[in-house]
Enzyme design. Sequence first.
Site, short mmCIF file in Angstrom:
data_model
loop_
_atom_site.label_atom_id
_atom_site.label_comp_id
_atom_site.label_asym_id
_atom_site.label_seq_id
_atom_site.Cartn_x
_atom_site.Cartn_y
_atom_site.Cartn_z
N HIS A 256 -16.06 -16.89 -46.64
CA HIS A 256 -14.98 -17.87 -46.70
C HIS A 256 -15.16 -18.68 -47.97
O HIS A 256 -16.27 -19.13 -48.28
CB HIS A 256 -15.01 -18.78 -45.47
CG HIS A 256 -13.75 -19.54 -45.26
ND1 HIS A 256 -13.37 -20.60 -46.06
CD2 HIS A 256 -12.75 -19.40 -44.34
CE1 HIS A 256 -12.22 -21.07 -45.65
NE2 HIS A 256 -11.82 -20.36 -44.61
N PHE B 274 -0.54 -19.65 -45.45
CA PHE B 274 -1.94 -19.27 -45.60
C PHE B 274 -2.04 -18.23 -46.70
O PHE B 274 -1.05 -17.58 -47.06
CB PHE B 274 -2.50 -18.72 -44.27
CG PHE B 274 -3.39 -19.69 -43.53
CD1 PHE B 274 -3.11 -21.04 -43.47
CD2 PHE B 274 -4.52 -19.24 -42.87
CE1 PHE B 274 -3.93 -21.92 -42.78
CE2 PHE B 274 -5.35 -20.10 -42.17
CZ PHE B 274 -5.05 -21.46 -42.13
N LEU C 252 -17.46 -24.85 -41.87
CA LEU C 252 -16.17 -24.40 -42.34
C LEU C 252 -15.27 -25.54 -42.80
O LEU C 252 -15.12 -26.55 -42.11
CB LEU C 252 -15.46 -23.62 -41.24
CG LEU C 252 -14.09 -23.04 -41.58
CD1 LEU C 252 -14.22 -21.98 -42.66
CD2 LEU C 252 -13.43 -22.46 -40.34
N ARG D 145 -9.96 -9.95 -44.49
CA ARG D 145 -9.08 -10.49 -43.45
C ARG D 145 -8.23 -11.63 -43.99
O ARG D 145 -8.75 -12.52 -44.67
CB ARG D 145 -9.90 -10.99 -42.25
CG ARG D 145 -9.05 -11.59 -41.15
CD ARG D 145 -9.89 -11.98 -39.96
NE ARG D 145 -10.85 -13.03 -40.23
CZ ARG D 145 -10.56 -14.34 -40.28
NH1 ARG D 145 -9.31 -14.75 -40.10
NH2 ARG D 145 -11.50 -15.22 -40.52
N ARG E 195 -8.77 -14.47 -49.51
CA ARG E 195 -10.09 -15.10 -49.44
C ARG E 195 -11.12 -14.44 -50.34
O ARG E 195 -11.98 -15.12 -50.90
CB ARG E 195 -10.57 -15.11 -47.98
CG ARG E 195 -9.80 -16.07 -47.11
CD ARG E 195 -10.25 -16.02 -45.67
NE ARG E 195 -9.60 -17.07 -44.89
CZ ARG E 195 -9.81 -17.27 -43.59
NH1 ARG E 195 -10.65 -16.47 -42.93
NH2 ARG E 195 -9.19 -18.24 -42.95
N GLN F 88 -16.78 -10.92 -45.06
CA GLN F 88 -15.96 -11.93 -45.73
C GLN F 88 -16.75 -13.22 -45.91
O GLN F 88 -17.32 -13.75 -44.96
CB GLN F 88 -14.71 -12.22 -44.91
CG GLN F 88 -13.78 -13.24 -45.56
CD GLN F 88 -12.48 -13.37 -44.79
OE1 GLN F 88 -12.42 -14.08 -43.79
NE2 GLN F 88 -11.45 -12.68 -45.26
N HIS G 115 -18.74 -15.62 -43.36
CA HIS G 115 -17.76 -16.06 -42.37
C HIS G 115 -17.38 -15.01 -41.33
O HIS G 115 -17.35 -15.31 -40.15
CB HIS G 115 -16.51 -16.52 -43.13
CG HIS G 115 -15.41 -17.05 -42.28
ND1 HIS G 115 -15.59 -18.10 -41.40
CD2 HIS G 115 -14.10 -16.69 -42.18
CE1 HIS G 115 -14.45 -18.38 -40.80
NE2 HIS G 115 -13.53 -17.53 -41.23
N GLU H 151 -8.99 -23.14 -44.22
CA GLU H 151 -7.98 -22.74 -45.19
C GLU H 151 -6.72 -23.59 -45.07
O GLU H 151 -5.92 -23.66 -46.01
CB GLU H 151 -7.64 -21.26 -45.00
CG GLU H 151 -6.77 -20.67 -46.09
CD GLU H 151 -6.70 -19.16 -46.01
OE1 GLU H 151 -5.68 -18.61 -46.46
OE2 GLU H 151 -7.65 -18.53 -45.52
#
Length: 543
Positions: free
Chosen positions: A233, A118, A247, A379, A281, A231, A345, A250
């Site tokens: 996304h 990730f 969504l 995050r 992100r 955040q 997000h 990721e």
Amino acid sequence: MLVDEIVDAHVLVIGSGGAGVRAAIEASRHGGVVLVSKTIAGKGGCTTMAEGGFNAVLRDADSVDVHREDTLKGGAYLNDPALVDALVREAPERMGDLVRWGAVFDVTDDCQVAQRPFGGQRFPRTCYAGDRTGHELIMTLLDRLDATDTQLYQEVSVVDLVKDENGAVAGAIALDRDGSPVLFSADATVLATGGGTQVYDVSTNSAAGTGDGFAMAYRAGAELIDMEMVQFHPTGAIYPYDARGRLVTEAVRGEGGVLLNARRERFMERYDPARMELSTRDVVARAIATEVLEGRGTARGGVYLDVTHLPAETIESRLPVMLEQFLAYGVDIRREPMEVAPTAHHIMGGLRITPECRTTIPGLFACGEVTGAVHGANRLGGNALADTQVFGKRAGEFAGKAPARSGRIDSAGVDGVLGVLDGFSDGDTSPAAVRKDLKLTMWNRAGIFRNAADLQTALDEIRGLAARRVRAASTANLTECCTVRNMCTTASLVVRCALLRPENRGAHVRRDATVITEPATSPFSHTYVSLARVGIERREVPA
């Protein structure tokens, strides 16, 4: 209006996502627990929607020290180091709990929990169940909850926290599905209400992500920190219209998906050539937004996310939800790219907590997305599910060990909440109209790129919206009125804190930034806001 029902408990848990259910499971070892859910447990909130995975150090090549460093760097060093330390050290144990309780994760050929890469992480440490990880997690937790004596109240919306005569939180007032008030009395209360990016026009959050916990805690006098850190996304669906913001996990990029602009250029080379699509992100979201703003986006205002170079069986086995989702939109991602754009997000800010999940108000604990400083200014994907389990357990444990409350509930405070509810019958504005205007204001003026003029205009507009007298057509509409009130409060907290931070840091980008800093050496720490004080902390920077 009078309270129709009074429910007593040792621990009251508000919220039925991953953090709340884990807290209830742990607290049930110490006394009677009541869990209140705004939705049907397992059907609402963000945990069940989480697709990507759960970060935990499980391999010898990885280490908790590296996970800590990745989390602090990804969070632009705004994280609380003590909270990060708890997260990275205990995540493997909490993953072990889930496996022992029957969660089914993808495994390697030698039957070890599989891990995928990730963004912003030096090792593949994200454990997953295809791209349904959150659903697997919450179903496992609810099954475990069934084995406890926890009382579960579903489709009951908490309106406000109540205090005792000593100023400690002593429970909450809620509305059942018919709009009748219920008073929950407890020795300790755990707030696990999740996030609030439904205050934005385009959001990944479920309909329940309206910032209720932030607003209720603020009204009760709690201190919140870093609320400006929202955040976006990088990859949310943009078509069809009613799917905007849905969504696109990721995990798509973790499995090898590449980002292309309308010219079919792999544009992340311009923004982070070392990490490319697996950058953090905040970097990827700004890159996509920049491509669109500079005219290299698609006609619909997005970019392409392409996995057509991957074997079809990889897509079918590791990204089944994405395949199904886009097939419903008429796009077969095995043969054509997805069209994506950033979407609101996750709020990294929230209630100030200690490692024991104590807030700044006696009697109130908090865990999950409603808290701040775990993730800092940005995050890392996969850290949120780990957060729910590490701090859900901690909140439940320390709330469960809380002593019996000595003071009586403050009746004047209860009467004040009931008076607010009564006032909604005399309003003259539809809460839906306020909600619509608020979401557009936040999207247009407090999004990925910010400036003082837009933020001040947003704050003025939010205050105007909050001043409108919303009307409940019936008692069943009282919850909607309370929700819109909470959304206005949460939006104002985000904007007020965004005005306080003069630098660019993580997810917070001020195009008119007056101070240029490096995250590791910035003199600024947390923004803070409460009924008592507002400001930004400064920290000592080594010479």
